[in-house]
Write a protein that holds these residues in place. Structure first.
Motif, PDB file in Angstrom:
ATOM      1  N   ARG B  62       0.815  -1.202   0.000  1.00 29.24           N
ATOM      2  CA  ARG B  62       0.000   0.000   0.000  1.00 29.24           C
ATOM      3  C   ARG B  62       0.856   1.262   0.000  1.00 29.24           C
ATOM      4  O   ARG B  62       0.602   2.204  -0.731  1.00 29.24           O
ATOM      5  CB  ARG B  62      -0.875   0.015   1.247  1.00 29.24           C
ATOM      6  CG  ARG B  62      -2.290   0.317   0.889  1.00 29.24           C
ATOM      7  CD  ARG B  62      -3.189   0.257   2.064  1.00 29.24           C
ATOM      8  NE  ARG B  62      -4.347  -0.535   1.708  1.00 29.24           N
ATOM      9  CZ  ARG B  62      -5.246  -0.940   2.578  1.00 29.24           C
ATOM     10  NH1 ARG B  62      -5.110  -0.663   3.851  1.00 29.24           N
ATOM     11  NH2 ARG B  62      -6.275  -1.626   2.174  1.00 29.24           N
ATOM     12  N   THR B  63       1.903   1.250   0.819  1.00 31.01           N
ATOM     13  CA  THR B  63       2.690   2.473   0.954  1.00 31.01           C
ATOM     14  C   THR B  63       3.894   2.509   0.022  1.00 31.01           C
ATOM     15  O   THR B  63       4.361   3.575  -0.343  1.00 31.01           O
ATOM     16  CB  THR B  63       3.189   2.644   2.400  1.00 31.01           C
ATOM     17  OG1 THR B  63       3.859   1.443   2.782  1.00 31.01           O
ATOM     18  CG2 THR B  63       2.045   2.903   3.347  1.00 31.01           C
ATOM     19  N   GLU B  64       4.400   1.351  -0.374  1.00 30.49           N
ATOM     20  CA  GLU B  64       5.687   1.337  -1.085  1.00 30.49           C
ATOM     21  C   GLU B  64       5.607   0.796  -2.509  1.00 30.49           C
ATOM     22  O   GLU B  64       6.644   0.530  -3.103  1.00 30.49           O
ATOM     23  CB  GLU B  64       6.707   0.476  -0.308  1.00 30.49           C
ATOM     24  CG  GLU B  64       6.873   0.819   1.146  1.00 30.49           C
ATOM     25  CD  GLU B  64       7.711   2.063   1.374  1.00 30.49           C
ATOM     26  OE1 GLU B  64       8.547   2.370   0.513  1.00 30.49           O
ATOM     27  OE2 GLU B  64       7.492   2.730   2.395  1.00 30.49           O
ATOM     28  N   HIS B  65       4.404   0.596  -3.049  1.00 27.07           N
ATOM     29  CA  HIS B  65       4.373  -0.076  -4.357  1.00 27.07           C
ATOM     30  C   HIS B  65       5.098   0.719  -5.432  1.00 27.07           C
ATOM     31  O   HIS B  65       5.676   0.159  -6.342  1.00 27.07           O
ATOM     32  CB  HIS B  65       2.938  -0.373  -4.789  1.00 27.07           C
ATOM     33  CG  HIS B  65       2.073   0.842  -4.941  1.00 27.07           C
ATOM     34  ND1 HIS B  65       1.448   1.442  -3.889  1.00 27.07           N
ATOM     35  CD2 HIS B  65       1.756   1.574  -6.024  1.00 27.07           C
ATOM     36  CE1 HIS B  65       0.771   2.485  -4.321  1.00 27.07           C
ATOM     37  NE2 HIS B  65       0.934   2.597  -5.618  1.00 27.07           N
ATOM     38  N   MET B  66       5.092   2.037  -5.275  1.00 24.54           N
ATOM     39  CA  MET B  66       5.786   2.826  -6.304  1.00 24.54           C
ATOM     40  C   MET B  66       7.294   2.637  -6.231  1.00 24.54           C
ATOM     41  O   MET B  66       7.962   2.560  -7.254  1.00 24.54           O
ATOM     42  CB  MET B  66       5.386   4.301  -6.254  1.00 24.54           C
ATOM     43  CG  MET B  66       5.361   5.029  -4.936  1.00 24.54           C
ATOM     44  SD  MET B  66       4.569   4.269  -3.542  1.00 24.54           S
ATOM     45  CE  MET B  66       3.239   5.368  -3.190  1.00 24.54           C
ATOM     46  N   GLN B  67       7.814   2.525  -5.009  1.00 24.96           N
ATOM     47  CA  GLN B  67       9.241   2.244  -4.850  1.00 24.96           C
ATOM     48  C   GLN B  67       9.583   0.883  -5.422  1.00 24.96           C
ATOM     49  O   GLN B  67      10.581   0.714  -6.118  1.00 24.96           O
ATOM     50  CB  GLN B  67       9.623   2.239  -3.362  1.00 24.96           C
ATOM     51  CG  GLN B  67       9.326   3.514  -2.642  1.00 24.96           C
ATOM     52  CD  GLN B  67      10.373   4.555  -2.929  1.00 24.96           C
ATOM     53  OE1 GLN B  67      11.322   4.283  -3.647  1.00 24.96           O
ATOM     54  NE2 GLN B  67      10.190   5.738  -2.394  1.00 24.96           N
ATOM     55  N   LEU B  68       8.728  -0.071  -5.092  1.00 26.45           N
ATOM     56  CA  LEU B  68       8.955  -1.433  -5.563  1.00 26.45           C
ATOM     57  C   LEU B  68       9.008  -1.464  -7.082  1.00 26.45           C
ATOM     58  O   LEU B  68       9.910  -2.046  -7.680  1.00 26.45           O
ATOM     59  CB  LEU B  68       7.831  -2.342  -5.050  1.00 26.45           C
ATOM     60  CG  LEU B  68       7.963  -3.808  -5.452  1.00 26.45           C
ATOM     61  CD1 LEU B  68       8.624  -4.598  -4.348  1.00 26.45           C
ATOM     62  CD2 LEU B  68       6.619  -4.410  -5.767  1.00 26.45           C
ATOM     63  N   LEU B  69       8.043  -0.780  -7.708  1.00 18.95           N
ATOM     64  CA  LEU B  69       8.000  -0.780  -9.165  1.00 18.95           C
ATOM     65  C   LEU B  69       9.220  -0.077  -9.757  1.00 18.95           C
ATOM     66  O   LEU B  69       9.777  -0.533 -10.750  1.00 18.95           O
ATOM     67  CB  LEU B  69       6.712  -0.112  -9.652  1.00 18.95           C
ATOM     68  CG  LEU B  69       5.454  -0.947  -9.446  1.00 18.95           C
ATOM     69  CD1 LEU B  69       4.223  -0.131  -9.766  1.00 18.95           C
ATOM     70  CD2 LEU B  69       5.476  -2.209 -10.287  1.00 18.95           C
ATOM     71  N   ASN B  70       9.640   0.999  -9.119  1.00 17.97           N
ATOM     72  CA  ASN B  70      10.842   1.694  -9.575  1.00 17.97           C
ATOM     73  C   ASN B  70      12.058   0.776  -9.510  1.00 17.97           C
ATOM     74  O   ASN B  70      12.865   0.725 -10.427  1.00 17.97           O
ATOM     75  CB  ASN B  70      11.100   2.920  -8.692  1.00 17.97           C
ATOM     76  CG  ASN B  70      10.784   4.196  -9.426  1.00 17.97           C
ATOM     77  OD1 ASN B  70      10.464   4.175 -10.617  1.00 17.97           O
ATOM     78  ND2 ASN B  70      10.879   5.305  -8.741  1.00 17.97           N
ATOM     79  N   ASN B  71      12.156   0.060  -8.394  1.00 23.48           N
ATOM     80  CA  ASN B  71      13.281  -0.844  -8.221  1.00 23.48           C
ATOM     81  C   ASN B  71      13.219  -1.999  -9.203  1.00 23.48           C
ATOM     82  O   ASN B  71      14.237  -2.439  -9.722  1.00 23.48           O
ATOM     83  CB  ASN B  71      13.308  -1.383  -6.782  1.00 23.48           C
ATOM     84  CG  ASN B  71      13.776  -0.323  -5.806  1.00 23.48           C
ATOM     85  OD1 ASN B  71      14.652   0.463  -6.128  1.00 23.48           O
ATOM     86  ND2 ASN B  71      13.195  -0.295  -4.631  1.00 23.48           N
ATOM     87  N   TRP B  72      12.032  -2.474  -9.444  1.00 22.65           N
ATOM     88  CA  TRP B  72      11.861  -3.556 -10.421  1.00 22.65           C
ATOM     89  C   TRP B  72      12.336  -3.105 -11.790  1.00 22.65           C
ATOM     90  O   TRP B  72      13.025  -3.809 -12.494  1.00 22.65           O
ATOM     91  CB  TRP B  72      10.379  -3.950 -10.519  1.00 22.65           C
ATOM     92  CG  TRP B  72       9.950  -4.916  -9.483  1.00 22.65           C
ATOM     93  CD1 TRP B  72      10.580  -5.177  -8.308  1.00 22.65           C
ATOM     94  CD2 TRP B  72       8.795  -5.759  -9.532  1.00 22.65           C
ATOM     95  NE1 TRP B  72       9.871  -6.114  -7.608  1.00 22.65           N
ATOM     96  CE2 TRP B  72       8.779  -6.490  -8.334  1.00 22.65           C
ATOM     97  CE3 TRP B  72       7.783  -5.946 -10.460  1.00 22.65           C
ATOM     98  CZ2 TRP B  72       7.781  -7.425  -8.052  1.00 22.65           C
ATOM     99  CZ3 TRP B  72       6.790  -6.865 -10.181  1.00 22.65           C
ATOM    100  CH2 TRP B  72       6.783  -7.605  -8.982  1.00 22.65           C
ATOM    101  N   ARG B  73      11.932  -1.908 -12.138  1.00 21.35           N
ATOM    102  CA  ARG B  73      12.311  -1.385 -13.453  1.00 21.35           C
ATOM    103  C   ARG B  73      13.833  -1.324 -13.595  1.00 21.35           C
ATOM    104  O   ARG B  73      14.384  -1.781 -14.591  1.00 21.35           O
ATOM    105  CB  ARG B  73      11.707   0.011 -13.631  1.00 21.35           C
ATOM    106  CG  ARG B  73      12.154   0.718 -14.873  1.00 21.35           C
ATOM    107  CD  ARG B  73      12.910   1.960 -14.529  1.00 21.35           C
ATOM    108  NE  ARG B  73      12.020   3.047 -14.157  1.00 21.35           N
ATOM    109  CZ  ARG B  73      12.423   4.159 -13.590  1.00 21.35           C
ATOM    110  NH1 ARG B  73      13.692   4.341 -13.303  1.00 21.35           N
ATOM    111  NH2 ARG B  73      11.566   5.093 -13.282  1.00 21.35           N
ATOM    112  N   ASP B  74      14.506  -0.781 -12.570  1.00 18.23           N
ATOM    113  CA  ASP B  74      15.962  -0.708 -12.653  1.00 18.23           C
ATOM    114  C   ASP B  74      16.590  -2.093 -12.712  1.00 18.23           C
ATOM    115  O   ASP B  74      17.532  -2.322 -13.459  1.00 18.23           O
ATOM    116  CB  ASP B  74      16.523   0.049 -11.435  1.00 18.23           C
ATOM    117  CG  ASP B  74      16.259   1.544 -11.562  1.00 18.23           C
ATOM    118  OD1 ASP B  74      15.918   1.977 -12.667  1.00 18.23           O
ATOM    119  OD2 ASP B  74      16.395   2.258 -10.550  1.00 18.23           O
ATOM    120  N   ALA B  75      16.057  -3.009 -11.919  1.00 23.69           N
ATOM    121  CA  ALA B  75      16.621  -4.355 -11.878  1.00 23.69           C
ATOM    122  C   ALA B  75      16.471  -5.044 -13.238  1.00 23.69           C
ATOM    123  O   ALA B  75      17.386  -5.714 -13.703  1.00 23.69           O
ATOM    124  CB  ALA B  75      15.939  -5.182 -10.789  1.00 23.69           C
TER     125      ALA B  75
END
Lengths: 269, 138
Positions: B62-75
């Protein structure tokens, strides 16, 4: 309370140190501050790996324009490349070029007519020393350390088009218009691009990641495109490049292109 | 002190105050509808109850999905990783918004837009990524 300059600087210095310490401490609490690292991420086990992906274009297998068109349309449908229907806005990842345009440095007026007329298939050369990467102000385009692919991160592209000016092969296209309405059959598994970004061939990183060869290679007639690891002594591309006479586009510029053209190939190449 | 044209000025002020505060009066007593993202897609409903888990716990997502997606993209794009290992369940997931997240959450309108509209945030994910097809009943 009065404070002299020296005291003030002392207090300010100490408190800023404390502040730094506090942010460092809070950063360790949240792994997401620095991004994710192994073992939280893993390569897909079926991923095709190489140190230096390269391609050999066996020109003996591309006799007619239809042969080339197979690869071109395979690529362009896989990657949702729009067709605007005019050459000014054209987006291309892989396309057909005449010898004189593909190899302007090797032209000669009395050349074999056959070669002069041959339709050459051209694409991003995934250079060893890519000029596009050097000029990109946002690192939106970069050379992947692990496999040498010159990749684009569309999220970071600001559309400055420096890379288009830098690329000596014309391998990059800019989305002057919103591409979505001009994509005939959307591939639902691959994103489109948006207006204002540059795009180009990526050697199908998304396909390599799931263990498939690039779309153009798969669609090429009779194995006309050979894809492999140039750093691997036993790979087919390396063997061809070592044993046959191949040429590269504008190699004298020092970009180190990774796409090799085998001109005098025969059925067994 | 004498107020010239006092009547007109006062009426004007009153009218102004009434118009400026109109939105507040108009919504008095009305409860602002809370966003209610829906998790009732067919893909989710098919799963057995105890397996209905996202990549990471709900509160985190709920709070961090945008961070997660950003990190996924970089990975994925930059480092060539394909799979994410959940820190909660150690299950492996494909790192892809379009192909993995939306496989379960195929209801973009009720799942993504519900909150994003409420919060007036406009992420540009869908400028490029293709959202799953939805029938327009909502």
């Amino acid at each position: 309370m009065s404070m002299d300059r020296r005291q003030f600087l002392k207090i300010a210095g100490i408190s800023s140190l404390l502040g730094l310490g506090a942010t460092a401490a809070s950063a360790t609490h949240n792994i997401w501050v620095k991004g994710i690292n192994p073992p939280e991420v893993e390569p897909n086990p079926v991923t095709l790996k190489a140190e230096h992906w390269a391609m050999v274009v066996d020109m003996s297998k591309f006799k007619t324009e239809e042969d080339i068109q197979k690869s071109v349309s395979a690529c362009h449908t896989t990657h949702n490349v729009p067709d605007f229907g005019n050459i000014k806005d054209e987006i291309k990842w892989i396309w057909k070029a005449k010898y004189e345009n593909a190899f302007p440095d090797q032209e000669n007026p009395y050349m074999e007519e056959k070669i002069k007329e041959m339709p050459f298939i051209v694409l991003c050369n995934h250079c060893e020393n890519p000029p596009c990467v050097r000029v990109c102000p946002t690192k939106a385009t970069f050379k992947r350390k692990q496999d040498g692919i010159v990749m684009m991160d569309m999220h970071r592209c600001i559309g400055c088009r420096f890379c288009m000016a830098a690329c000596p092969y014309g391998a990059r296209s800019f989305n002057f218009r919103e591409p979505r309405p001009f994509i005939k059959n959307e591939n639902k598994e691959y994103p489109t691009r948006t207006r204002g970004v540059v795009e180009k061939c990526t050697f199908c990183t998304e396909r390599l990641a799931v263990g498939k060869l690039p779309a153009c290679v798969e669609a090429a007639p009779k194995g006309g495109l050979i894809f492999g690891d140039l750093a691997d002594k036993h790979s087919e591309v390396r063997k061809i490049v070592e044993t046959r006479y191949t040429i590269r586009r504008k190699a004298e510029l020092g970009t180190g292109p990774s796409v090799y053209y085998l001109i005098g190939g025969n059925e067994h190449a | 002190m004498k107020l010239y044209d006092g009547g007109k000025i006062l009426i004007g002020l009153l009218v102004f105050a009434a118009i400026a505060t109109f939105p507040f009066y108009y919504h008095i007593g009305k409860v602002n509808a809370k966003p209610e993202p829906k998790l009732d897609t067919p893909a989710i409903l098919q799963m057995p109850e105890q397996e209905r888990k996202c990549v990471e716990p709900k509160a985190f997502m709920r709070t961090e999905h945008m961070q997660l997606l950003n990190n996924w993209r970089d990975a994925v794009v930059r480092d060539g990783y394909g799979q994410y290992v959940s820190t909660a369940t150690a299950k492996h997931y494909n790192m892809s918004l379009q192909n993995e997240c939306m496989r379960c959450h195929s209801n973009k309108k009720k799942f993504c837009d519900e909150c994003h509209n409420y919060m007036a945030v406009k992420p540009y994910c869908w400028d490029c990524h293709i959202a799953p097809k939805e029938d327009d009943k909502s």
